[in-house]
Design a protein around this motif. Structure first.
Motif, short mmCIF file in Angstrom:
data_model
loop_
_atom_site.label_atom_id
_atom_site.label_comp_id
_atom_site.label_asym_id
_atom_site.label_seq_id
_atom_site.Cartn_x
_atom_site.Cartn_y
_atom_site.Cartn_z
N GLU A 1 -6.55 14.38 5.42
CA GLU A 1 -5.49 15.39 5.49
C GLU A 1 -5.55 16.30 4.26
N VAL A 2 -5.78 15.71 3.09
CA VAL A 2 -5.91 16.51 1.87
C VAL A 2 -7.14 17.40 1.95
N VAL A 3 -8.27 16.83 2.38
CA VAL A 3 -9.50 17.61 2.50
C VAL A 3 -9.29 18.80 3.43
N GLU A 4 -8.68 18.54 4.58
CA GLU A 4 -8.50 19.58 5.59
C GLU A 4 -7.46 20.63 5.19
N SER A 5 -6.68 20.34 4.15
CA SER A 5 -5.71 21.33 3.67
C SER A 5 -6.39 22.45 2.89
N LEU B 1 -5.44 5.12 4.29
CA LEU B 1 -6.13 5.80 3.19
C LEU B 1 -7.03 6.90 3.74
N ARG B 2 -7.84 6.56 4.72
CA ARG B 2 -8.78 7.54 5.31
C ARG B 2 -8.03 8.75 5.86
N ASP B 3 -6.95 8.50 6.62
CA ASP B 3 -6.19 9.60 7.21
C ASP B 3 -5.56 10.47 6.13
N GLY B 4 -5.02 9.83 5.09
CA GLY B 4 -4.40 10.60 4.00
C GLY B 4 -5.40 11.45 3.25
N PHE C 1 0.84 -1.20 0.00
CA PHE C 1 0.00 0.00 0.00
C PHE C 1 0.87 1.25 0.00
N ALA C 2 0.49 2.21 -0.81
CA ALA C 2 1.18 3.50 -0.85
C ALA C 2 0.18 4.58 -1.20
N LEU C 3 0.41 5.76 -0.66
CA LEU C 3 -0.42 6.91 -0.95
C LEU C 3 0.50 8.12 -1.12
N ALA C 4 0.33 8.83 -2.21
CA ALA C 4 1.14 10.01 -2.47
C ALA C 4 0.24 11.10 -3.03
N THR C 5 0.56 12.33 -2.71
CA THR C 5 -0.20 13.45 -3.27
C THR C 5 0.71 14.30 -4.13
N ALA D 1 -14.49 10.74 2.35
CA ALA D 1 -13.74 11.83 1.71
C ALA D 1 -14.65 12.63 0.78
N TYR D 2 -15.50 11.93 0.04
CA TYR D 2 -16.44 12.60 -0.87
C TYR D 2 -17.37 13.53 -0.07
#
Length: 116
Positions: free
Chosen positions: A36-40, A30-33, A3-7, A66-67
């Protein structure tokens, strides 16, 4: 696949690239990542699922959360590169009627409200 998540900065918002299976063991990351993007404060988020071969209900739940968070902030979220096994989960649960899916990140960005 691990698993990997990148923005990264996309053409009109933020692209979140996800790789690996989305199941109970990876969904918290996934949820935390995504949150974090939403809250940015981004207005447009495209989640690139090109490298995701499996998703269970917990992964689906993280996408829906997230949606909803993006919508609550007057933002837009789209999915890109959805492979057949993941598309099937979206279809069976009718989530594909709520969260738009696109073949490519570029297609999603062009369909976003801020693209015009």
């Amino acid at each position: 696949m691990e698993f990997a998540l990148a923005t990264r900065r996309g053409r009109v918002g933020t692209v979140v690239e996800v790789a690996g299976d989305l199941d109970m063991s990876t969904t918290p990351r996934l949820r935390d990542g995504l949150l974090e993007v939403v809250e940015s404060g981004v207005r447009v988020m495209v989640i690139d699922l090109t490298d995701v071969g499996f998703m269970d209900s917990s992964g689906l739940g993280a996408l829906v959360v997230a949606y909803k968070e993006m919508r609550a902030r007057d933002g837009w979220l789209g999915l890109a590169g959805v492979r057949p096994p993941v598309r099937k989960v979206l279809s069976i649960t009718s989530v594909d009627r709520v969260i738009e899916s696109f073949d490519t990140v570029q297609d999603a960005e062009e369909a976003s409200p801020t693209a015009s």
